[in-house]
Design an enzyme around this catalytic site. Structure first.
Site, short mmCIF file in Angstrom:
data_model
loop_
_atom_site.label_atom_id
_atom_site.label_comp_id
_atom_site.label_asym_id
_atom_site.label_seq_id
_atom_site.Cartn_x
_atom_site.Cartn_y
_atom_site.Cartn_z
N ASN A 1 0.87 -1.19 0.00
CA ASN A 1 0.00 0.00 0.00
C ASN A 1 0.90 1.23 0.00
O ASN A 1 2.11 1.11 0.17
CB ASN A 1 -0.97 -0.02 1.18
CG ASN A 1 -0.24 -0.07 2.50
OD1 ASN A 1 0.51 0.84 2.85
ND2 ASN A 1 -0.42 -1.17 3.22
N GLY B 1 -2.24 -9.89 3.59
CA GLY B 1 -2.02 -10.56 2.31
C GLY B 1 -0.55 -10.85 2.03
O GLY B 1 0.22 -11.20 2.93
N ASP C 1 1.76 -8.81 1.26
CA ASP C 1 2.61 -7.80 1.93
C ASP C 1 3.01 -8.29 3.32
O ASP C 1 4.20 -8.28 3.69
CB ASP C 1 1.78 -6.50 2.01
CG ASP C 1 2.60 -5.27 2.36
OD1 ASP C 1 3.84 -5.39 2.47
OD2 ASP C 1 2.00 -4.20 2.52
N SER D 1 -3.34 -6.40 -6.72
CA SER D 1 -4.68 -5.78 -6.56
C SER D 1 -5.85 -6.76 -6.53
O SER D 1 -6.98 -6.33 -6.36
CB SER D 1 -4.96 -4.73 -7.66
OG SER D 1 -4.28 -3.53 -7.43
N THR D 2 -5.59 -8.06 -6.71
CA THR D 2 -6.73 -8.99 -6.83
C THR D 2 -7.18 -9.57 -5.49
O THR D 2 -8.11 -10.38 -5.45
CB THR D 2 -6.42 -10.16 -7.78
OG1 THR D 2 -5.40 -10.99 -7.19
CG2 THR D 2 -5.96 -9.67 -9.14
N GLY D 3 -6.54 -9.16 -4.40
CA GLY D 3 -6.95 -9.62 -3.07
C GLY D 3 -7.79 -8.56 -2.40
O GLY D 3 -8.90 -8.24 -2.85
N VAL D 4 -7.25 -7.98 -1.35
CA VAL D 4 -7.93 -6.92 -0.58
C VAL D 4 -8.40 -5.79 -1.49
O VAL D 4 -9.47 -5.21 -1.25
CB VAL D 4 -6.96 -6.36 0.50
CG1 VAL D 4 -7.55 -5.17 1.21
CG2 VAL D 4 -6.61 -7.44 1.49
N TYR D 5 -7.65 -5.45 -2.51
CA TYR D 5 -7.99 -4.31 -3.37
C TYR D 5 -9.10 -4.60 -4.39
O TYR D 5 -9.55 -3.69 -5.08
CB TYR D 5 -6.74 -3.75 -4.05
CG TYR D 5 -5.89 -2.88 -3.15
CD1 TYR D 5 -6.26 -2.62 -1.83
CD2 TYR D 5 -4.71 -2.29 -3.61
CE1 TYR D 5 -5.48 -1.80 -1.01
CE2 TYR D 5 -3.94 -1.46 -2.80
CZ TYR D 5 -4.32 -1.23 -1.49
OH TYR D 5 -3.55 -0.42 -0.69
N1 AR6 Z 1 2.42 -15.61 -2.14
C1 AR6 Z 1 1.86 -15.29 -3.32
N2 AR6 Z 1 0.67 -14.66 -3.42
C2 AR6 Z 1 0.03 -14.35 -2.26
C3 AR6 Z 1 0.58 -14.63 -0.99
C4 AR6 Z 1 1.83 -15.30 -0.95
N3 AR6 Z 1 2.43 -15.60 0.19
N4 AR6 Z 1 -0.30 -14.18 -0.05
C5 AR6 Z 1 -1.35 -13.65 -0.71
N5 AR6 Z 1 -1.15 -13.76 -2.04
P1 AR6 Z 1 -3.33 -8.94 -1.56
P2 AR6 Z 1 -3.82 -6.40 -3.02
C6 AR6 Z 1 -2.01 -13.33 -3.16
O1 AR6 Z 1 -4.60 -8.77 -0.80
O2 AR6 Z 1 -5.14 -6.88 -3.49
C7 AR6 Z 1 -2.21 -5.57 1.84
O3 AR6 Z 1 -2.75 -5.40 3.12
C8 AR6 Z 1 -3.48 -13.17 -2.90
O4 AR6 Z 1 -4.13 -14.45 -2.87
O5 AR6 Z 1 -2.12 -9.39 -0.84
O6 AR6 Z 1 -2.88 -5.74 -4.00
C9 AR6 Z 1 -1.36 -4.38 1.40
O7 AR6 Z 1 -0.67 -3.82 2.50
C10 AR6 Z 1 -3.87 -12.35 -4.12
O8 AR6 Z 1 -4.00 -13.21 -5.25
O9 AR6 Z 1 -2.91 -7.55 -2.31
C11 AR6 Z 1 -2.37 -3.45 0.82
O10 AR6 Z 1 -2.99 -2.68 1.82
C12 AR6 Z 1 -2.66 -11.45 -4.34
O11 AR6 Z 1 -1.61 -12.03 -3.56
C13 AR6 Z 1 -3.37 -4.37 0.19
O12 AR6 Z 1 -3.30 -5.59 0.91
C14 AR6 Z 1 -2.85 -10.01 -3.93
O13 AR6 Z 1 -3.66 -9.94 -2.77
C15 AR6 Z 1 -3.06 -4.65 -1.27
O14 AR6 Z 1 -4.10 -5.41 -1.82
#
Ligand code: AR6
Length: 173
Positions: A24, A32, A34, A117-121
């Site tokens: 972020n 996630g 991060d 961006s495909t998780g929390v975002y």
């Molecule tokens: N290895 C690979 N992919 C992963 C892992 C891992 N260990 N853990 C999760 N993913 P997200 P965003 C995948 O939510 O949507 C954070 O709090 C997950 O399944 O991590 O960009 C940051 O600080 C999904 O497919 O990131 C920001 O505030 C992908 O990673 C916010 O979330 C992205 O999901 C960013 O949200």
């Protein structure tokens, strides 16, 4: 043209030159991927990120990987999905482009991306996958870019989406 491939793995375990963090704009950690990267890299990563003073959406910053197998972490900030009319596609493409550019400037040959961006975002996975693949394909026509780009999928569903899109003719959809 780089080699592109998709795998099902935890990105923190990959022995590559650089892994990309879906961060972020504060760059001070989160949930996630991060959170997983900060846990695996150890507290020196947060110290290094503090010195960067944040990162705008679509841009990228680089730190060492510290306790990770990867030498570098490229931190990029994906767009929050607001329905598709808030420049999300251009910002997501910029994340991939700027991350690859910064990695290339540091001599990175093998780099792995999560599905930014495909998780929390909340970015829809199909559209985000197309943007990821098409942007990486376009950028890596430049021979100065990393030789190998790995899309690191955290679920079998994500991997199936990437595999399907990589087989689709470029530019369609
Ligand atoms: N290895 C690979 N992919 C992963 C892992 C891992 N260990 N853990 C999760 N993913 P997200 P965003 C995948 O939510 O949507 C954070 O709090 C997950 O399944 O991590 O960009 C940051 O600080 C999904 O497919 O990131 C920001 O505030 C992908 O990673 C916010 O979330 C992205 O999901 C960013 O949200």
């Amino acid at each position: 043209m780089s080699l592109l491939r998709a795998i099902h793995a935890d990105i923190t375990t990959l022995d590559v030159d650089a892994i990309v963090n879906a961060a972020n704009s504060a760059l001070l950690g989160g949930g996630g991927v991060d959170g997983a990267i900060h846990r695996a890299a150890g507290p020196r990563l947060l110290e290094a990120c503090r010195k960067l003073g944040g990162c705008p959406t679509g841009e990228a910053r680089i730190t060492p990987g510290f306790d990770l197998p990867a030498r570098f972490v490229v931190h990029t900030v994906g767009p929050v999905w607001h329905g598709g009319h808030a420049n999300e596609a251009a910002l997501l493409a910029a994340c991939y482009r700027n991350s690859l550019q910064l990695a290339a400037e540091h001599g990175v040959q093998r780099i792995a991306f999560p599905a930014i961006s495909t998780g929390v975002y909340g970015y829809p996975l199909d559209e985000a996958t197309r943007i990821a693949i098409n942007t990486v394909r376009g950028v890596t026509e430049d021979p100065a870019m990393p030789q190998e780009v790995i899309f690191c999928c955290f679920s079998a569903r994500d991997l199936a989406m990437y595999e399907g899109e990589m087989l689709a003719p470029p530019g369609l959809g």
